[in-house]
Design a protein around this motif. Structure first.
Motif, PDB file in Angstrom:
ATOM      1  N   GLU A  51       0.794  -1.238   0.000  1.00 15.94           N
ATOM      2  CA  GLU A  51       0.000   0.000   0.000  1.00 15.94           C
ATOM      3  C   GLU A  51       0.821   1.281   0.000  1.00 15.94           C
ATOM      4  N   GLY A  53       2.261   2.617  -2.524  1.00 20.49           N
ATOM      5  CA  GLY A  53       1.963   3.408  -3.731  1.00 20.49           C
ATOM      6  C   GLY A  53       2.754   2.993  -4.965  1.00 20.49           C
ATOM      7  N   LYS A  54       3.374   1.818  -4.942  1.00 22.50           N
ATOM      8  CA  LYS A  54       4.206   1.383  -6.083  1.00 22.50           C
ATOM      9  C   LYS A  54       3.391   1.273  -7.377  1.00 22.50           C
ATOM     10  N   LYS A 274      -6.845   6.291  -7.865  1.00 19.66           N
ATOM     11  CA  LYS A 274      -7.306   6.195  -6.469  1.00 19.66           C
ATOM     12  C   LYS A 274      -7.686   4.766  -6.094  1.00 19.66           C
ATOM     13  N   GLY A 275      -8.045   3.957  -7.064  1.00 17.66           N
ATOM     14  CA  GLY A 275      -8.486   2.587  -6.783  1.00 17.66           C
ATOM     15  C   GLY A 275      -7.323   1.711  -6.354  1.00 17.66           C
ATOM     16  N   ILE A 277      -5.863  -2.218  -6.227  1.00 21.27           N
ATOM     17  CA  ILE A 277      -5.835  -3.673  -6.413  1.00 21.27           C
ATOM     18  C   ILE A 277      -4.453  -4.126  -5.957  1.00 21.27           C
ATOM     19  N   GLY A 300       4.643  -6.887  -5.555  1.00 23.90           N
ATOM     20  CA  GLY A 300       3.689  -6.864  -4.451  1.00 23.90           C
ATOM     21  C   GLY A 300       4.470  -6.635  -3.158  1.00 23.90           C
ATOM     22  N   ASN A 367       6.227   9.111  -0.235  1.00 25.30           N
ATOM     23  CA  ASN A 367       4.943   9.217  -0.933  1.00 25.30           C
ATOM     24  C   ASN A 367       3.789   9.572   0.018  1.00 25.30           C
ATOM     25  N   LYS A 368       2.658   9.867  -0.577  1.00 20.78           N
ATOM     26  CA  LYS A 368       1.429  10.255   0.124  1.00 20.78           C
ATOM     27  C   LYS A 368       1.640  11.520   0.944  1.00 20.78           C
ATOM     28  N   ILE A 371      -1.537  13.374   2.026  1.00 21.20           N
ATOM     29  CA  ILE A 371      -2.195  12.891   3.253  1.00 21.20           C
ATOM     30  C   ILE A 371      -1.367  13.303   4.468  1.00 21.20           C
TER      31      ILE A 371
HETATM   32  N1  LIG Z   1      -3.856  10.281  -1.409  1.00 23.25           N
HETATM   33  C1  LIG Z   1      -2.913   9.500  -1.932  1.00 23.25           C
HETATM   34  N2  LIG Z   1      -3.180   8.200  -2.163  1.00 23.25           N
HETATM   35  C2  LIG Z   1      -2.191   7.450  -2.698  1.00 23.25           C
HETATM   36  C3  LIG Z   1      -0.909   7.966  -3.015  1.00 23.25           C
HETATM   37  N3  LIG Z   1      -0.176   6.967  -3.530  1.00 23.25           N
HETATM   38  C4  LIG Z   1      -0.954   5.883  -3.554  1.00 23.25           C
HETATM   39  N4  LIG Z   1      -2.176   6.163  -3.035  1.00 23.25           N
HETATM   40  C5  LIG Z   1      -3.296   5.234  -2.830  1.00 23.25           C
HETATM   41  O1  LIG Z   1      -2.844   4.207  -1.966  1.00 23.25           O
HETATM   42  C6  LIG Z   1      -3.469   2.972  -2.292  1.00 23.25           C
HETATM   43  C7  LIG Z   1      -2.408   1.887  -2.448  1.00 23.25           C
HETATM   44  O2  LIG Z   1      -1.603   2.175  -3.570  1.00 23.25           O
HETATM   45  P1  LIG Z   1      -0.923   1.032  -4.451  1.00 23.25           P
HETATM   46  O3  LIG Z   1      -0.176   1.746  -5.533  1.00 23.25           O
HETATM   47  O4  LIG Z   1      -1.877  -0.001  -4.834  1.00 23.25           O
HETATM   48  O5  LIG Z   1       0.115   0.434  -3.397  1.00 23.25           O
HETATM   49  P2  LIG Z   1       1.211  -0.705  -3.655  1.00 23.25           P
HETATM   50  O6  LIG Z   1       2.481  -0.229  -3.041  1.00 23.25           O
HETATM   51  O7  LIG Z   1       1.265  -1.066  -5.089  1.00 23.25           O
HETATM   52  O8  LIG Z   1       0.621  -1.899  -2.795  1.00 23.25           O
HETATM   53  P3  LIG Z   1       0.935  -3.475  -2.982  1.00 23.25           P
HETATM   54  O9  LIG Z   1       0.561  -3.844  -4.369  1.00 23.25           O
HETATM   55  O10 LIG Z   1       0.113  -4.166  -1.940  1.00 23.25           O
HETATM   56  O11 LIG Z   1       2.384  -3.659  -2.692  1.00 23.25           O
HETATM   57  C8  LIG Z   1      -4.284   3.247  -3.567  1.00 23.25           C
HETATM   58  O12 LIG Z   1      -5.630   3.406  -3.201  1.00 23.25           O
HETATM   59  C9  LIG Z   1      -3.717   4.542  -4.109  1.00 23.25           C
HETATM   60  O13 LIG Z   1      -4.683   5.322  -4.786  1.00 23.25           O
HETATM   61  C10 LIG Z   1      -0.653   9.339  -2.734  1.00 23.25           C
HETATM   62  O14 LIG Z   1       0.442   9.879  -2.933  1.00 23.25           O
HETATM   63  N5  LIG Z   1      -1.683  10.062  -2.180  1.00 23.25           N
END
Ligand SMILES: Nc1nc2c(ncn2[C@@H]2O[C@H](COP(=O)(O)OP(=O)(O)OP(=O)(O)O)[C@@H](O)[C@H]2O)c(=O)[nH]1
Ligand SMILES: [Mg+2]
Length: 451
Positions: A51, A53-54, A274-275, A277, A300, A367-368, A371
């Motif tokens: 989660e 944000g990758k 925003k979604g 998976i 992942g 990242n994020k 938030i």
């Molecule tokens: N507000 C906000 N949301 C973010 C940001 N980056 C990612 N997200 C949200 O965070 C959630 C998880 O992002 P993913 O990109 O799926 O995370 P991941 O690192 O790929 O997660 P895994 O596949 O489990 O390793 C999603 O709902 C994104 O929309 C950001 O910079 N700001």
């Protein structure tokens, strides 16, 4: 005489010498092509905890270099977001009761015996009774991978420790059911074993109201909208969502709930960004940027996924390590005793100083940030990081603090480049990703001795 093999050739195609020479020339030519290709091929590995944000970063690469998303992806996200929206509202209602938060949608009797809050209460009941799996096309949402993830995330009967490794088949074994026969049976199994039954205990005080049948999409969307905009308890619970697991984009889903309710809704770019998976395994994505091919590997990040990472460590030009800096006050989905930033620290420390990446540059995405900037106003960093020197609401000091914390892990001489990112913001990411690809392409040319 006596020497059978002749070094002289008669020049004909049948001559073994000519044949061998041709084969060897061809091989050399192919090797040369391969070498040239490698000179122009850059490999970026996206790593980080779940989660962080990758995949969102990868989505921005797709928007920049692939012209966006396919129709299939847009339909898939529509299904996943609709399911997550219903489940996220249900989570808020159930968590409010656990946290002792009064909801405006709780039924109350006036001293004269009248029932109040009937309208909002009905909205709550609609959400508690909604059968999410009936609401979506599970195959379009991702089939068994979606169902597996759905069960892990939303069924309260799944023990927390199972989250680390459980597949739908392991869960089925735990329940003494064999779901392997075909997809239809798996669906049935999910409905029966993990459907709405688990939530029914929480439907309080409704005996004197009309029972709720399965609601339509419009009724569910209306109920979510009412609860989100009218129930102060739901907001209060949302503001305490660091105390439980809630989709990071839940508020975006609620704010836009009516469009997601449409069965034929096709997601726009922002919806897809925003979604969520969850990534299982590692995906390879190729982008042609100028004369270079940039291969991006998206891994992942949850604990159960990390054992697959090592297979991709060879020949990587640079690692992009993504940290959700806003999650300093949140616990891991896989283990609710572990702080998410602490997990990132351990992970980065291991990778930065591993023998695999002795000469591999690292690019850190804090990242994020969007938030983070909001959160620091109400959630003190010092609660989780006692040495933190800044004041409540001081996001600049907060970002500098985390940046130096992560940089201090580097015990090698390799360079680390840091970017503060909001991966869902296409405009700022265009700039960041441009800088990152320039850097790694230069890096690759240097390595190949071209510059
Ligand atoms: N507000 C906000 N949301 C973010 C940001 N980056 C990612 N997200 C949200 O965070 C959630 C998880 O992002 P993913 O990109 O799926 O995370 P991941 O690192 O790929 O997660 P895994 O596949 O489990 O390793 C999603 O709902 C994104 O929309 C950001 O910079 N700001
Ligand atoms: Mg991912």
């Amino acid at each position: 005489m006596g020497c059978v093999a002749s070094t002289e050739s008669d020049g004909s195609e049948d001559d073994p010498f000519i044949r061998n020479k041709k084969a060897s020339d061809l091989l050399e030519q192919k090797l040369q092509q391969e070498r040239n290709k490698n000179k122009n091929e850059v490999k970026l590995l996206l790593l980080g905890a779940g989660e962080s944000g990758k995949s969102t970063v990868l989505k921005q690469m797709k928007l920049l270099h692939h012209g966006g998303f396919t129709h299939r992806e847009r339909m898939q996200y529509g299904q996943v977001i609709w399911a997550d929206a219903i489940e996220s509202m249900r989570t808020l209602i159930l968590q409010a009761s656990k946290l002792g938060i009064d909801l405006d949608s709780d039924l109350k009797h006036t001293p004269s015996g009248h029932l109040v809050n009937v309208g909002l209460n009905r909205c709550k009941e609609i959400i508690l009774h909604a059968n999410t799996l009936d609401q979506i096309d599970a195959r379009m949402a991702g089939g068994s991978e979606f169902l597996n993830e759905y069960v892990l995330k939303y069924n309260s009967t799944v023990p927390k420790k199972k989250r680390q490794s459980a597949s739908v088949f392991e869960l089925a074994r735990a329940a003494n059911v064999n779901p392997e026969d075909d997809a239809a049976e798996t669906d049935e199994f999910l409905q029966e074993k993990f459907g709405t039954a688990g939530y029914n205990n929480n439907t309080l005080e409704t005996s004197d109201l009309k029972p709720i049948d399965q609601s339509t999409n419009e009724e569910i969307a209306h109920a979510i909208k009412q609860l989100w905009t009218q129930d102060k308890g739901v907001r209060q619970c949302y503001n305490r969502s660091r105390e439980f697991q809630l989709e990071g984009s839940a508020s975006y889903y609620f704010d836009n709930i009516e469009k997601f309710a449409r069965v034929d809704y096709v997601c726009d770019d922002m919806d897809i960004l925003k979604g969520r998976i969850k990534t299982t395994g590692i995906t390879e994505n190729s982008f042609k940027i100028g004369p270079s091919t940039v291969k991006v590997y998206d891994a992942g990040g949850q604990r159960s996924e990390r054992r697959k990472w090592m297979h991709f460590f060879e020949g990587i030009t640079a690692v992009v390590f993504v940290i959700a800096v806003s999650e300093y006050d949140q616990m891991l989905f896989e283990d609710e005793r572990v702080n998410r930033i602490h997990e990132s620290i351990i992970l980065l420390d291991t990778l930065l100083n591993s023998r695999w990446f002795v000469n591999t540059p690292f690019i850190l995405f804090l990242n994020k940030v969007d938030i983070f900037q909001e959160k620091v106003k109400r959630s003190p960093i010092r609660t989780w990081f006692p040495n933190y020197p800044g004041k409540l609401g001081d996001s600049e000091t907060g970002l500098k603090y985390f940046e130096s914390l992560f940089l201090s892990l580097n015990r090698s001489n390799k360079p680390i480049y840091v970017h503060r990112t909001c991966a869902t913001d296409t405009q700022s990411m265009r700039f960041v990703l441009g800088a990152v690809t320039d850097l790694v392409i230069q890096q690759n040319l240097k390595k190949s001795g071209i510059i």
